[in-house]
Design an enzyme around this catalytic site. Structure first.
Site, PDB file in Angstrom:
ATOM      1  N   LYS A 170      36.049  20.857  24.355  1.00  0.00           N
ATOM      2  CA  LYS A 170      36.267  19.358  24.619  1.00  0.00           C
ATOM      3  C   LYS A 170      37.468  19.304  25.417  1.00  0.00           C
ATOM      4  O   LYS A 170      38.703  19.623  24.829  1.00  0.00           O
ATOM      5  CB  LYS A 170      36.488  18.904  22.981  1.00  0.00           C
ATOM      6  CG  LYS A 170      36.750  17.425  22.720  1.00  0.00           C
ATOM      7  CD  LYS A 170      37.622  16.764  21.810  1.00  0.00           C
ATOM      8  CE  LYS A 170      39.164  16.910  22.229  1.00  0.00           C
ATOM      9  NZ  LYS A 170      39.002  15.777  23.399  1.00  0.00           N
ATOM     10  N   GLU A 245      48.686  27.144  22.021  1.00  0.00           N
ATOM     11  CA  GLU A 245      49.667  26.962  23.247  1.00  0.00           C
ATOM     12  C   GLU A 245      50.332  25.607  23.167  1.00  0.00           C
ATOM     13  O   GLU A 245      49.445  24.273  23.391  1.00  0.00           O
ATOM     14  CB  GLU A 245      48.814  27.061  24.674  1.00  0.00           C
ATOM     15  CG  GLU A 245      48.158  28.236  24.807  1.00  0.00           C
ATOM     16  CD  GLU A 245      49.006  29.588  25.101  1.00  0.00           C
ATOM     17  OE1 GLU A 245      50.418  29.159  25.311  1.00  0.00           O
ATOM     18  OE2 GLU A 245      48.647  30.599  25.023  1.00  0.00           O
ATOM     19  N   CYS A 279      54.227  22.239  30.070  1.00  0.00           N
ATOM     20  CA  CYS A 279      54.927  22.668  28.794  1.00  0.00           C
ATOM     21  C   CYS A 279      55.972  23.659  28.900  1.00  0.00           C
ATOM     22  O   CYS A 279      56.715  24.042  28.291  1.00  0.00           O
ATOM     23  CB  CYS A 279      53.622  23.411  28.073  1.00  0.00           C
ATOM     24  SG  CYS A 279      52.683  24.402  28.867  1.00  0.00           S
ATOM     25  N   GLU A 378      60.722  17.654  23.314  1.00  0.00           N
ATOM     26  CA  GLU A 378      59.829  17.601  24.428  1.00  0.00           C
ATOM     27  C   GLU A 378      59.726  16.354  24.875  1.00  0.00           C
ATOM     28  O   GLU A 378      59.100  15.539  24.355  1.00  0.00           O
ATOM     29  CB  GLU A 378      58.542  18.676  24.337  1.00  0.00           C
ATOM     30  CG  GLU A 378      57.839  18.607  25.733  1.00  0.00           C
ATOM     31  CD  GLU A 378      56.628  19.700  25.343  1.00  0.00           C
ATOM     32  OE1 GLU A 378      56.003  19.161  24.264  1.00  0.00           O
ATOM     33  OE2 GLU A 378      56.462  20.610  25.894  1.00  0.00           O
TER      34      GLU A 378
HETATM   35  P1  NAD Z   1      47.503  16.434  22.445  1.00  0.00           P
HETATM   36  O1  NAD Z   1      47.752  17.540  21.252  1.00  0.00           O
HETATM   37  O2  NAD Z   1      47.661  14.844  21.934  1.00  0.00           O
HETATM   38  O3  NAD Z   1      46.106  16.605  22.863  1.00  0.00           O
HETATM   39  C1  NAD Z   1      45.503  17.829  23.438  1.00  0.00           C
HETATM   40  C2  NAD Z   1      44.193  17.851  22.969  1.00  0.00           C
HETATM   41  O4  NAD Z   1      43.821  17.714  21.713  1.00  0.00           O
HETATM   42  C3  NAD Z   1      43.275  16.668  23.585  1.00  0.00           C
HETATM   43  O5  NAD Z   1      42.025  17.117  23.974  1.00  0.00           O
HETATM   44  C4  NAD Z   1      43.153  15.812  22.379  1.00  0.00           C
HETATM   45  O6  NAD Z   1      41.887  14.746  22.416  1.00  0.00           O
HETATM   46  C5  NAD Z   1      42.953  16.948  21.349  1.00  0.00           C
HETATM   47  N1  NAD Z   1      43.318  16.354  19.976  1.00  0.00           N
HETATM   48  C6  NAD Z   1      43.805  15.294  19.348  1.00  0.00           C
HETATM   49  N2  NAD Z   1      44.050  15.064  18.041  1.00  0.00           N
HETATM   50  C7  NAD Z   1      43.109  15.952  17.701  1.00  0.00           C
HETATM   51  C8  NAD Z   1      42.660  16.639  16.536  1.00  0.00           C
HETATM   52  N3  NAD Z   1      43.232  15.976  15.161  1.00  0.00           N
HETATM   53  N4  NAD Z   1      42.365  17.828  16.147  1.00  0.00           N
HETATM   54  C9  NAD Z   1      42.104  18.533  17.392  1.00  0.00           C
HETATM   55  N5  NAD Z   1      41.942  18.138  18.531  1.00  0.00           N
HETATM   56  C10 NAD Z   1      42.847  17.122  18.743  1.00  0.00           C
HETATM   57  O7  NAD Z   1      48.416  16.750  23.601  1.00  0.00           O
HETATM   58  P2  NAD Z   1      48.274  16.114  24.946  1.00  0.00           P
HETATM   59  O8  NAD Z   1      48.859  14.751  24.724  1.00  0.00           O
HETATM   60  O9  NAD Z   1      46.951  16.126  25.464  1.00  0.00           O
HETATM   61  O10 NAD Z   1      49.390  17.123  25.770  1.00  0.00           O
HETATM   62  C11 NAD Z   1      50.644  17.134  25.699  1.00  0.00           C
HETATM   63  C12 NAD Z   1      51.196  18.183  24.887  1.00  0.00           C
HETATM   64  O11 NAD Z   1      50.509  19.369  25.005  1.00  0.00           O
HETATM   65  C13 NAD Z   1      52.574  18.582  25.213  1.00  0.00           C
HETATM   66  O12 NAD Z   1      53.192  18.541  23.803  1.00  0.00           O
HETATM   67  C14 NAD Z   1      52.781  19.630  25.733  1.00  0.00           C
HETATM   68  O13 NAD Z   1      53.645  20.657  25.717  1.00  0.00           O
HETATM   69  C15 NAD Z   1      51.526  20.646  25.147  1.00  0.00           C
HETATM   70  N6  NAD Z   1      50.995  21.545  26.093  1.00  0.00           N
HETATM   71  C16 NAD Z   1      51.222  22.733  25.956  1.00  0.00           C
HETATM   72  C17 NAD Z   1      50.719  23.631  26.872  1.00  0.00           C
HETATM   73  C18 NAD Z   1      50.968  25.374  26.721  1.00  0.00           C
HETATM   74  O14 NAD Z   1      50.119  26.013  27.291  1.00  0.00           O
HETATM   75  N7  NAD Z   1      51.683  25.634  25.752  1.00  0.00           N
HETATM   76  C19 NAD Z   1      50.279  23.364  27.853  1.00  0.00           C
HETATM   77  C20 NAD Z   1      49.862  21.961  28.103  1.00  0.00           C
HETATM   78  C21 NAD Z   1      50.461  20.886  27.231  1.00  0.00           C
END
Ligand code: NAD
Length: 474
Positions: A170, A245, A279, A378
């Protein structure tokens, strides 16, 4: 307009069982550039069933078969370079050069590295009369964020395929285009039906659906800490293995023997990379007190060399990915001022002449104390906090005074000091003097930055279970 109204399930493009759709916005123009259908629980169940049905045969394939499959995928991926670069520029607003040299290349590197590492990977080990076997974990559910649409999907998929685990992906609903192209690549590469399944949709329905699905054995999630917690909670109900992650607030420690100009360049490149939406961005820059003024002057000289603007122009910094992100970054810049930090360059509002698009001004704060909100949370935008220190012990204390531990950076000359500081920073990855990328090196965090590791052989391990068979005379 890209209308991606179908999911890819069991080797076919199928209609969604629901009727809800979502627009995809180009963040550089604020225009609608595509549409996806939002999957339902029924769509997800079909995808999981397909993956489950594919498991017995895919998990039994030879290592050689899977090496060849990954190599074929890499070849097909290369054929789609133009499409991938265009899609990422459109959905993320990433400058074309960045979409090519970073986003496209990282996706490719994960497939190539997985193929390479798989050749050397040992799935069995003998200890006297005991045989230790590593076996594919089952069906893996992959949930990815919007900031690196090919990197995060490809590292997970490449590792899963190398291990012999079918997947249900997804991708983020904000940036779904690249994942659709990946599905087309897998189709062209002859990935067996059911081994790769793509269901577009919201976190609420498909994300929660994956983390709580009784027929999914492992969830690999990349995204925010808040959602990571929710994924863990859901997964706990069926004792599912989870890899997370999550975020970071990575320190860059500038040593007192560093050249201030080189240090400023290292800090600024890390700050503006992907418009700060990384990130592992270096967002806290720790500078010796005595170097502070010279360092700030150097930053002021270096930063204008990274122009913000149209991703199709010669610019190096594009817009943020969404309006919500723009508001979030503005809020943090306001918060920094309110807390008493001083803006040395940048600030709130859009850069001159860029009224349309979610553009922000790369912003550098000084007079930051590490307990301020802008130094602890962050931001996910190009906002740097410069924090001064008197001696190395203090620098290391500040570096580690965070709930995160994804990455650390050290810049300087003396080898021994560089290595000493690198060993004292509590993080999953340390980069010394902007060292070049190594795709075989594990990626993942200490503390609240996550659980588990991705990339290369460490990534493959995540998709395996360990079995010990006792009483096996050799
Ligand atoms: P997010 O957590 O809102 O979304 C990530 C994914 O999770 C999306 O596909 C979203 O649809 C899905 N999601 C949302 N609610 C969910 C739920 N209840 N259950 C399961 N999945 C769900 O994050 P974002 O806004 O897409 O990305 C930004 C964040 O991601 C930042 O905090 C960043 O640091 C982190 N990030 C971490 C890494 C890493 O490798 N450590 C890499 C990229 C981004």
């Amino acid at each position: 307009m890209r209308n991606y109204m179908k999911h890819y399930i069991n080797g076919e493009w199928v209609e969604s069982t629901g009727s809800e759709t979502m627009d995809v916005i180009n963040p550089a123009t604020e225009e609608v550039v595509g549409k996806i259908s939002l999957g339902t629980q029924e769509d997800l169940d079909r995808a999981v069933q397909a993956a489950r049905a594919a498991f017995p045969s895919f998990s039994a394939t030879s290592k050689e078969y899977r090496v060849e499959l990954l190599e074929t995928i890499a070849e097909e991926y290369k054929k789609r370079k133009k499409d991938i670069v265009a899609a990422i520029t459109e959905e993320l607003g990433s400058p074309v050069g960045m979409s090519d040299n970073v986003h496209y290349q990282m996706g490719l590197a994960h497939f190539e590295t997985a193929a390479q590492q798989l050749k050397e990977f040992e799935f069995t080990e003998r200890r006297g009369e005991t045989l230790i076997k590593k076996e594919p974990i089952g069906v893996s559910g992959l949930i990815t964020p919007w900031n690196f649409p090919t990197n995060q999907t490809s590292t997970k998929i490449a590792s899963a395929f190398a291990a012999g685990s079918p997947v249900v992906l997804k991708p983020a609903e904000l940036t779904p285009f690249a994942a659709v192209i990946l599905a087309e690549i897998f189709e062209a590469a002859g990935v067996p039906k059911g081994v790769f399944n793509l269901v577009n949709g919201t976190g609420e329905t498909i994300g929660n659906g994956i983390s709580s699905h009784p027929d999914i054995d492992f969830v690999s999630f990349t995204g925010s800490g808040a959602v990571g917690q929710k994924v863990s909670e859901n997964a706990a109900k069926t004792i599912k293995k989870v890899a997370l992650e999550l975020g970071g607030k990575s320190p860059m420690v500038i040593l007192d023997d560093a050249d201030p100009k080189k240090a400023a360049k290292a800090a600024v490149t890390n700050l503006v990379m992907n418009t700060g939406q990384a990130c592992n961005a270096a967002t806290r820059t720790l500078v010796p007190n005595a170097m502070h003024d010279e360092f700030i002057e150097a930053v002021k000289e270096v930063l204008p060399g990274y122009p913000v603007g149209d991703p199709h122009g010669p610019n190096m910094v594009g817009p943020l990915a969404a309006e919500k992100q723009w508001d979030r970054v503005q809020g943090y810049i306001d918060k920094g001022v309110e807390e008493g930090a001083k803006i040395v360059i940048g600030g709130t509002g859009k850069p001159d002449g860029l009224e349309k698009g979610y553009y922000v001004k790369p912003t550098v704060f000084t007079d930051v104390k590490n307990d301020m909100v802008i130094a602890q949370e962050e931001i996910f935008g190009p906002v740097m906090s410069v924090i001064t220190y008197d001696d190395l012990d203090e620098a290391v204390d500040i570096a580690n005074d965070t709930i995160y531990g994804l990455q650390g950076y050290v810049v300087g000359e003396d080898e021994e000091t560089l290595q000493n500081v690198a060993s004292r920073i509590q993080a999953g990855r340390i980069t010394i003097n902007n060292a070049k990328m190594d795709f075989t090196a594990p990626f993942g965090g200490y503390k609240q930055s996550g659980v588990g590791r991705e990339w290369g052989d460490f990534g493959i391990e995540e998709y395996l279970e360990v079995k010990a068979v006792l009483g096996m005379p050799s």
